[in-house]
Motif scaffolding. Structure first.
Motif, PDB file in Angstrom:
ATOM      1  N   VAL A  36       0.841  -1.206   0.000  1.00 34.77           N
ATOM      2  CA  VAL A  36       0.000   0.000   0.000  1.00 34.77           C
ATOM      3  C   VAL A  36       0.876   1.257   0.000  1.00 34.77           C
ATOM      4  O   VAL A  36       0.637   2.199  -0.773  1.00 34.77           O
ATOM      5  N   PHE A  37       1.900   1.288   0.860  1.00 35.60           N
ATOM      6  CA  PHE A  37       2.757   2.477   0.899  1.00 35.60           C
ATOM      7  C   PHE A  37       3.556   2.618  -0.390  1.00 35.60           C
ATOM      8  O   PHE A  37       3.693   3.725  -0.911  1.00 35.60           O
ATOM      9  N   LEU A  38       4.083   1.525  -0.913  1.00 36.56           N
ATOM     10  CA  LEU A  38       4.868   1.616  -2.139  1.00 36.56           C
ATOM     11  C   LEU A  38       4.008   2.052  -3.317  1.00 36.56           C
ATOM     12  O   LEU A  38       4.471   2.774  -4.201  1.00 36.56           O
ATOM     13  N   GLY A  39       2.741   1.611  -3.332  1.00 35.48           N
ATOM     14  CA  GLY A  39       1.838   2.087  -4.377  1.00 35.48           C
ATOM     15  C   GLY A  39       1.637   3.584  -4.300  1.00 35.48           C
ATOM     16  O   GLY A  39       1.648   4.291  -5.315  1.00 35.48           O
ATOM     17  N   LEU A  40       1.473   4.098  -3.064  1.00 29.39           N
ATOM     18  CA  LEU A  40       1.357   5.540  -2.859  1.00 29.39           C
ATOM     19  C   LEU A  40       2.645   6.248  -3.262  1.00 29.39           C
ATOM     20  O   LEU A  40       2.623   7.308  -3.898  1.00 29.39           O
ATOM     21  N   PHE A  41       3.774   5.655  -2.915  1.00 26.49           N
ATOM     22  CA  PHE A  41       5.090   6.245  -3.193  1.00 26.49           C
ATOM     23  C   PHE A  41       5.337   6.382  -4.693  1.00 26.49           C
ATOM     24  O   PHE A  41       5.643   7.468  -5.205  1.00 26.49           O
ATOM     25  N   PHE A  42       5.165   5.306  -5.444  1.00 28.37           N
ATOM     26  CA  PHE A  42       5.473   5.331  -6.878  1.00 28.37           C
ATOM     27  C   PHE A  42       4.426   6.111  -7.673  1.00 28.37           C
ATOM     28  O   PHE A  42       4.759   6.770  -8.668  1.00 28.37           O
ATOM     29  N   SER A  43       3.158   6.046  -7.265  1.00 28.09           N
ATOM     30  CA  SER A  43       2.137   6.809  -7.980  1.00 28.09           C
ATOM     31  C   SER A  43       2.345   8.307  -7.785  1.00 28.09           C
ATOM     32  O   SER A  43       2.172   9.091  -8.726  1.00 28.09           O
ATOM     33  N   THR A  44       2.736   8.712  -6.578  1.00 30.30           N
ATOM     34  CA  THR A  44       3.006  10.130  -6.326  1.00 30.30           C
ATOM     35  C   THR A  44       4.207  10.605  -7.131  1.00 30.30           C
ATOM     36  O   THR A  44       4.203  11.715  -7.682  1.00 30.30           O
ATOM     37  N   ARG A  45       5.215   9.786  -7.215  1.00 30.12           N
ATOM     38  CA  ARG A  45       6.399  10.161  -7.992  1.00 30.12           C
ATOM     39  C   ARG A  45       6.072  10.293  -9.474  1.00 30.12           C
ATOM     40  O   ARG A  45       6.570  11.189 -10.160  1.00 30.12           O
ATOM     41  N   TYR A  46       5.196   9.433  -9.972  1.00 32.29           N
ATOM     42  CA  TYR A  46       4.821   9.506 -11.385  1.00 32.29           C
ATOM     43  C   TYR A  46       4.025  10.776 -11.670  1.00 32.29           C
ATOM     44  O   TYR A  46       4.251  11.476 -12.665  1.00 32.29           O
ATOM     45  N   VAL A  47       3.063  11.089 -10.800  1.00 30.31           N
ATOM     46  CA  VAL A  47       2.218  12.259 -11.017  1.00 30.31           C
ATOM     47  C   VAL A  47       3.016  13.552 -10.905  1.00 30.31           C
ATOM     48  O   VAL A  47       2.868  14.478 -11.712  1.00 30.31           O
ATOM     49  N   SER A  48       3.884  13.619  -9.893  1.00 34.79           N
ATOM     50  CA  SER A  48       4.640  14.857  -9.663  1.00 34.79           C
ATOM     51  C   SER A  48       5.844  14.984 -10.577  1.00 34.79           C
ATOM     52  O   SER A  48       6.360  16.087 -10.771  1.00 34.79           O
ATOM     53  N   GLY A  49       6.336  13.861 -11.104  1.00 40.70           N
ATOM     54  CA  GLY A  49       7.509  13.889 -11.956  1.00 40.70           C
ATOM     55  C   GLY A  49       8.797  14.133 -11.217  1.00 40.70           C
ATOM     56  O   GLY A  49       9.814  14.486 -11.801  1.00 40.70           O
ATOM     57  N   MET A  50       8.760  13.946  -9.895  1.00 38.65           N
ATOM     58  CA  MET A  50       9.943  14.176  -9.077  1.00 38.65           C
ATOM     59  C   MET A  50       9.937  13.182  -7.924  1.00 38.65           C
ATOM     60  O   MET A  50       9.046  12.332  -7.818  1.00 38.65           O
ATOM     61  N   SER A  51      10.928  13.256  -7.074  1.00 36.82           N
ATOM     62  CA  SER A  51      11.017  12.355  -5.931  1.00 36.82           C
ATOM     63  C   SER A  51       9.789  12.504  -5.032  1.00 36.82           C
ATOM     64  O   SER A  51       9.397  13.614  -4.674  1.00 36.82           O
ATOM     65  N   SER A  52       9.166  11.385  -4.677  1.00 37.23           N
ATOM     66  CA  SER A  52       7.921  11.415  -3.905  1.00 37.23           C
ATOM     67  C   SER A  52       8.112  12.113  -2.574  1.00 37.23           C
ATOM     68  O   SER A  52       9.086  11.861  -1.862  1.00 37.23           O
ATOM     69  N   PHE A  53       7.187  13.029  -2.251  1.00 34.32           N
ATOM     70  CA  PHE A  53       7.125  13.723  -0.973  1.00 34.32           C
ATOM     71  C   PHE A  53       8.326  14.647  -0.736  1.00 34.32           C
ATOM     72  O   PHE A  53       8.457  15.211   0.345  1.00 34.32           O
ATOM     73  N   GLY A  54       9.221  14.793  -1.711  1.00 35.90           N
ATOM     74  CA  GLY A  54      10.349  15.701  -1.554  1.00 35.90           C
ATOM     75  C   GLY A  54      11.228  15.342  -0.371  1.00 35.90           C
ATOM     76  O   GLY A  54      11.608  14.189  -0.176  1.00 35.90           O
ATOM     77  N   GLU A  55      11.542  16.358   0.437  1.00 35.38           N
ATOM     78  CA  GLU A  55      12.414  16.145   1.584  1.00 35.38           C
ATOM     79  C   GLU A  55      11.657  15.615   2.802  1.00 35.38           C
ATOM     80  O   GLU A  55      12.262  15.396   3.849  1.00 35.38           O
ATOM     81  N   ARG A  56      10.362  15.425   2.680  1.00 36.80           N
ATOM     82  CA  ARG A  56       9.549  14.963   3.808  1.00 36.80           C
ATOM     83  C   ARG A  56       9.299  13.452   3.770  1.00 36.80           C
ATOM     84  O   ARG A  56       8.464  12.956   4.528  1.00 36.80           O
ATOM     85  N   LEU A  57       9.971  12.749   2.893  1.00 40.52           N
ATOM     86  CA  LEU A  57       9.731  11.320   2.762  1.00 40.52           C
ATOM     87  C   LEU A  57       9.993  10.576   4.063  1.00 40.52           C
ATOM     88  O   LEU A  57       9.220   9.692   4.454  1.00 40.52           O
ATOM     89  N   ASP A  58      11.083  10.914   4.753  1.00 40.18           N
ATOM     90  CA  ASP A  58      11.406  10.209   5.996  1.00 40.18           C
ATOM     91  C   ASP A  58      10.312  10.408   7.040  1.00 40.18           C
ATOM     92  O   ASP A  58       9.940   9.468   7.753  1.00 40.18           O
ATOM     93  N   SER A  59       9.753  11.613   7.134  1.00 42.24           N
ATOM     94  CA  SER A  59       8.679  11.873   8.081  1.00 42.24           C
ATOM     95  C   SER A  59       7.411  11.108   7.701  1.00 42.24           C
ATOM     96  O   SER A  59       6.707  10.591   8.576  1.00 42.24           O
ATOM     97  N   VAL A  60       7.134  11.020   6.408  1.00 43.72           N
ATOM     98  CA  VAL A  60       5.955  10.282   5.944  1.00 43.72           C
ATOM     99  C   VAL A  60       6.109   8.795   6.233  1.00 43.72           C
ATOM    100  O   VAL A  60       5.157   8.127   6.664  1.00 43.72           O
ATOM    101  N   VAL A  61       7.291   8.259   6.012  1.00 46.23           N
ATOM    102  CA  VAL A  61       7.540   6.837   6.284  1.00 46.23           C
ATOM    103  C   VAL A  61       7.334   6.529   7.761  1.00 46.23           C
ATOM    104  O   VAL A  61       6.658   5.562   8.130  1.00 46.23           O
ATOM    105  N   VAL A  62       7.901   7.362   8.628  1.00 49.89           N
ATOM    106  CA  VAL A  62       7.759   7.150  10.067  1.00 49.89           C
ATOM    107  C   VAL A  62       6.301   7.238  10.484  1.00 49.89           C
ATOM    108  O   VAL A  62       5.792   6.409  11.254  1.00 49.89           O
ATOM    109  N   GLY A  63       5.582   8.241   9.978  1.00 48.06           N
ATOM    110  CA  GLY A  63       4.177   8.401  10.329  1.00 48.06           C
ATOM    111  C   GLY A  63       3.330   7.231   9.849  1.00 48.06           C
ATOM    112  O   GLY A  63       2.446   6.759  10.574  1.00 48.06           O
ATOM    113  N   TYR A  64       3.607   6.740   8.653  1.00 45.63           N
ATOM    114  CA  TYR A  64       2.823   5.622   8.111  1.00 45.63           C
ATOM    115  C   TYR A  64       3.043   4.348   8.912  1.00 45.63           C
ATOM    116  O   TYR A  64       2.086   3.639   9.244  1.00 45.63           O
ATOM    117  N   VAL A  65       4.294   4.043   9.233  1.00 44.13           N
ATOM    118  CA  VAL A  65       4.581   2.817   9.987  1.00 44.13           C
ATOM    119  C   VAL A  65       4.021   2.920  11.407  1.00 44.13           C
ATOM    120  O   VAL A  65       3.485   1.942  11.948  1.00 44.13           O
TER     121      VAL A  65
END
Length: 259
Positions: A36-65
Motif C-alpha cells: 500500500v505504501f509503495l503504491g502511494l510512493f510510486f504513484s506520487t512520484r509519477y504524477v509529480s515527476g519528481m522524488s515522492s514527498f520531496g524532503e519529507r519522505l522520511d517523516s511520511v515513512v515514520v508516520g505511516y509505519v
C-alpha cells in the motif's frame, strides 16, 4: 503476582501458537501494508515527476509505519471481544478467577512483541525500496512506549463498546482514518502554538517524539520523556477503567453472552 505471571505465560504461549498456526496471515499483513505504501510512493512520484514527498519522505515513512502499528493495537481488544462472543467463550473468560479485564490487559501485552516486530519488518522493507535513512537511538523506546500506551487506552475504550454492541467494525474504520490524521500530521512544526493543547490527544506526544528521534536525530530529554510517558499512561489507565466499568455493566444487564 504469581497468578498474574502464570496468566501472562499462558497468554504468551497462546500468542505463539496463533502466530505459528496463522503465519500466512502475518506475512500477508506485512506485505499488504508495504505494498500500500509503495503504491502511494510510486504513484506520487509519477504524477509529480519528481522524488515522492520531496524532503519529507522520511517523516511520511515514520508516520505511516507508526499508524500501521496503532491499527494493529486498536483492533486487538475489540476484535478479541467480538471473537470471544462469536465463539461463545466470552462468559468463560469473564467467569475465570482472573477476570475479563486482567485477561485482556495481559493478552494485549503479549501481543506487543509480535506487533512491534511486524511493523519493524514493514519499516525495513519500505526503507530498503525507497532508500530512506532514519536515525535509531535508545531514546526511541520512550516515544514508542508512549504511543503504544495511548493506543491501548483507545483500544480498551473500543473494546468496552464491543462488549455491549458486539459489532463496531465500521466505527473502527472511521477511527483509523481519524488516527491517520492525528499520527501523520507534525503538529509540533505546523502548529507549534497549539501543540501543548494538542498534546492532550492520545498518541500525539509519542508521534512527535518518534519523528524527533528517527527523522531529526534528537533526544526528547528527561522532561519530554516524562511528558510522553505520562500522557500514554493516563490514556491507558483511562481506557482500562472504561473497559472495567463496561464489563460490570454488561454483566449486570445480562448482555455479556448475547450476540
Amino acid at each position: 503476582m504469581r497468578d498474574a505471571l502464570r496468566l501472562f505465560q499462558a497468554e504468551w504461549v497462546r500468542s505463539v501458537i496463533l502466530m505459528r498456526r496463522y503465519a500466512g496471515n502475518t506475512v500477508g499483513s506485512v506485505l499488504g501494508l508495504t505494498i500500500v505504501f509503495l503504491g502511494l510512493f510510486f504513484s506520487t512520484r509519477y504524477v509529480s515527476g519528481m522524488s515522492s514527498f520531496g524532503e519529507r519522505l522520511d517523516s511520511v515513512v515514520v508516520g505511516y509505519v507508526l499508524w500501521s502499528l496503532i491499527l494493529f493495537v486498536l483492533a486487538d481488544v475489540s476484535m478479541d471481544a467480538q471473537n470471544e462472543a462469536q465463539t461463545g467463550t466470552l462468559e468463560q473468560v469473564c467467569l475465570s478467577r482472573f477476570g475479563l479485564t486482567r485477561v485482556f490487559v495481559l493478552r494485549s501485552l503479549t501481543r506487543v512483541v509480535w506487533t512491534v516486530l511486524m511493523n519493524a519488518a514493514v519499516l525495513g522493507l519500505i526503507c530498503l525500496v525507497t532508500g530512506t535513512r532514519l536515525h535509531l537511538s535508545a531514546w526511541l523506546v520512550v516515544p514508542v512506549a508512549s504511543a503504544l500506551l495511548g493506543a491501548f487506552g483507545l483500544a480498551f475504550m473500543f473494546g468496552a463498546l464491543a462488549l455491549g454492541a458486539k459489532r463496531i467494525q465500521q466505527l473502527l474504520n472511521l477511527a483509523n482514518f481519524a488516527l491517520l490524521f492525528v499520527v501523520m500530521t507534525p503538529f509540533e512544526k505546523t502548529a507549534p502554538g497549539l501543540f501543548p493543547l494538542l498534546s492532550l490527544l492520545p498518541m500525539v506526544p509519542g508521534a512527535a517524539g518518534v519523528r524527533a528521534v528517527m527523522v531529526d536525530g534528537s533526544a526528547p530529554g528527561l522532561v519530554g520523556a516524562l511528558v510522553m510517558l505520562g500522557s500514554g499512561a493516563l490514556w491507558f489507565a483511562l481506557g482500562v477503567q472504561v473497559f472495567r466499568r463496561a464489563d460490570r455493566a454488561v454483566r449486570a444487564r445480562g448482555l455479556l453472552g448475547s450476540y
